[in-house]
Scaffold this active site. Structure first.
Site, short mmCIF file in Angstrom:
data_model
loop_
_atom_site.label_atom_id
_atom_site.label_comp_id
_atom_site.label_asym_id
_atom_site.label_seq_id
_atom_site.Cartn_x
_atom_site.Cartn_y
_atom_site.Cartn_z
N LYS A 248 0.84 -1.21 0.00
CA LYS A 248 0.00 0.00 0.00
C LYS A 248 0.87 1.25 0.00
O LYS A 248 1.69 1.45 0.88
CB LYS A 248 -0.91 -0.01 1.23
N ASP A 253 -2.05 10.58 4.18
CA ASP A 253 -3.46 10.28 4.39
C ASP A 253 -4.10 11.30 5.32
O ASP A 253 -3.89 11.26 6.53
CB ASP A 253 -3.63 8.88 4.96
N LYS A 260 -9.30 12.98 9.36
CA LYS A 260 -8.76 12.36 10.57
C LYS A 260 -8.68 13.37 11.71
O LYS A 260 -8.19 14.49 11.51
CB LYS A 260 -7.34 11.85 10.32
N ASP A 272 1.90 6.21 5.87
CA ASP A 272 0.84 5.36 5.31
C ASP A 272 1.26 4.69 4.01
O ASP A 272 0.49 3.95 3.42
CB ASP A 272 -0.43 6.18 5.10
N ASP A 331 -11.71 7.48 5.04
CA ASP A 331 -10.45 7.15 5.70
C ASP A 331 -10.18 5.65 5.69
O ASP A 331 -9.20 5.19 6.25
CB ASP A 331 -10.43 7.67 7.14
N GLU A 333 -9.33 3.98 3.00
CA GLU A 333 -8.93 4.08 1.60
C GLU A 333 -7.88 3.06 1.18
O GLU A 333 -7.78 2.70 0.02
CB GLU A 333 -8.43 5.50 1.30
N ARG A 335 -7.56 -0.13 1.75
CA ARG A 335 -8.11 -1.38 1.24
C ARG A 335 -8.65 -1.20 -0.18
O ARG A 335 -8.71 -2.17 -0.94
CB ARG A 335 -9.19 -1.90 2.19
#
Length: 492
Positions: A248, A253, A260, A272, A331, A333, A335
């Site tokens: 990933k 993020d 967030k 991230d 949030d 995202e 996956r």
């Protein structure tokens, strides 16, 4: 540059230590010190002796003028995990820093020492590196041994391992406006060119043609770090079934429109892309160390910004696999971009095994703590290999299999799947790492093992051994060792 190993006769170690250099002697638990080391313990200054938990330090000076200080470290307990010993040794390192000027270090590893002890030595080095792991604050750092062949046999690719684990740390700690999706592609392309790998890059136009709409949606608000997909292969020919690594690559993020809060670690969200950093550097380490099987790397990358073009909650988006996903939370995202990457690369390559790594869920920190990496869907052979490698390298894992309630948590009435999985009877409670892992498995058509590295790859607790700021390097060492020593365990 990483430290070098130097072989010297065991009884002449003192002759190879500078006057202002601290000599640290370390052996393996359950073994006796060499005779000359026992002599150092006997002549040590009682006032300098300390015990940290079950690690004893006896200190003195090799020279009568009070120069050439030494410390003999002795384990007073055996049978504990190597990660715990790394943690105890890190506490001892902090204690030694109050006694000695730790600017020049020479480690002598006794003959019985192996990779677990080398991992502790590595911790002494990395904890004194600058925040971006570019250079050491130490003036000198040496590793001495009287049996270099035995030590190298315990870690035959140690130079590659150290270099690429540092590379992983650097990627995680790098500024997000520098390590963009574009920069990731440039680095991968350069590596591919130098090592004879095939490199494929897909921008927005290519992703649109492929129908990788989830990846496009997450990155649609960013021009600095837009949606990109990279696929590298090494020794992959028609009919081969490679080992596929997927990481990933969310370079930053914000959480998107579901912004967030500070409590969700937004100030650390440059990490991230940890999954991309792990798998990219693992791929490079395997190639550089002579891994002879077919190997592939898939990296979906972008940043998840908030803006007028941001992905909207409530949108229903068709994935590359053809499954519709409703966006209930922007949030969740990671996956989404992984779903498209897994579907495309597995269909294109038909891999024998797929390893997916992601800082997937903040919930994993609450579930598994800072010290353990969650592993989902690993067959018994992989679990055993990781446990063995984790003991050698001082890293720990917790294992989870398939569980129907976790899968059901991803089902939606509005679409085939929801990206905000939750346990069915707890509508306001997210399903954490387990449900998110099962979301990814919905897109896998060949075997897949998922590593949720959010908890272990960042120094949340502040006392992860060998970590200064940010990146811990976990679980790179154990994964690399497992794939190099037990490659057959990973291929069904």
């Amino acid at each position: 540059m990483i430290p070098v190993l130097t072989e010297i006769p065991r009884d002449t170690v003192g002759d190879h230590v500078d006057a202002d250099e601290l000599l640290v002697i370390l052996g393996r638990p359950g073994t006796e010190h060499s005779t000359w080391v026992k002599g150092l313990v006997e002549r040590a200054a009682p006032s300098l002796g300390r015990t940290t938990h079950y690690l004893r330090s006896d200190a003195g000076f090799l020279r009568s003028d009070g120069r050439s200080p030494y410390v003999v470290l002795s384990w007073q307990k055996d049978g504990v995990s190597s990660l715990e010993r790394r943690w105890v040794a890190a506490k001892m390192a902090a204690s030694l820093a109050t006694q000695f000027n730790l600017k020049k270090l020479a480690f002598y590893l006794e003959p019985e020492a192996g990779l677990p002890e080398l991992a502790i030595v590595e911790d002494f080095w990395t904890r004194k590196m600058t925040p971006r792991y570019e250079r050491s604050e130490l003036e000198s750092f040496r590793i001495l041994t009287s049996d270099i062949k035995a030590l190298q046999a315990s870690d035959p690719h140690w130079q590659v391992r150290w270099q690429r684990q540092l590379g992983f740390r650097r990627w995680v700690n790098e500024n997000p406006d520098e390590l963009t999706s574009i920069a990731i592609g440039e680095r991968l392309e350069e590596f591919a060119r130098r090592h004879g790998c095939e490199f494929n890059s897909f921008g927005r136009e290519g992703l649109t043609k492929l129908g990788m709409n989830l990846l496009l949606a997450v990155g649609q608000a960013s021009d600095l770090s837009p949606s990109r997909f990279y696929l590298l292969t090494h020794r992959v020919v028609p009919g081969s079934r490679p080992l596929l690594l997927v990481g990933k690559g969310i370079t930053f993020d914000t959480g998107g429109i579901n912004l967030k809060p500070h409590e969700s670690h937004v100030n650390c969200m440059k990490n991230d892309m940890g999954g991309a950093g792990l798998m990219a550097n693992l791929f490079m380490a395997l190639v550089e160390s002579g891994y002879d099987g077919p190997l592939a790397l898939a990296i979906p990358a972008c940043e998840n910004l908030i803006g007028e073009r941001s992905m909207k909650p409530g949108a229903i988006i068709k994935s590359y696999a053809g499954k519709d996903v409703i966006i209930e939370h922007t949030d969740a995202e990671g996956r989404l971009i992984l779903a498209d990457a897994i579907s495309y690369s597995q269909k294109a390559l038909q891999p024998a095994q797929t390893l997916v790594a992601a800082t997937l869920t903040t919930a994993s920190l609450r579930q598994f703590t800072n010290f353990f990496t969650a592993v989902h869907f690993a067959p018994p052979s992989c679990q055993l290999s990781l446990q063995r490698s984790g003991y050698e390298t001082g890293e720990e894992f917790t294992f989870w299999g398939e569980f129907l309630p976790f899968r059901q948590g991803n089902i939606s009435k509005a679409a085939d799947l929801t990206n905000m999985g939750r346990m069915p009877d707890a509508a306001n409670i997210g399903g954490g790492s387990n449900v998110a892992a099962h979301f990814l498995k919905e897109f896998a058509i060949t075997p897949m093992v998922h590593f949720d590295i959010f908890a272990s790859t960042w120094n949340w607790s502040g006392d992860y051994p060998g970590a200064n700021y940010g990146a811990t390097g976990a679980p790179f060492n154990a994964l690399f060792r497992s794939l190099r020593h037990d490659a057959d365990a990973w291929i069904p």
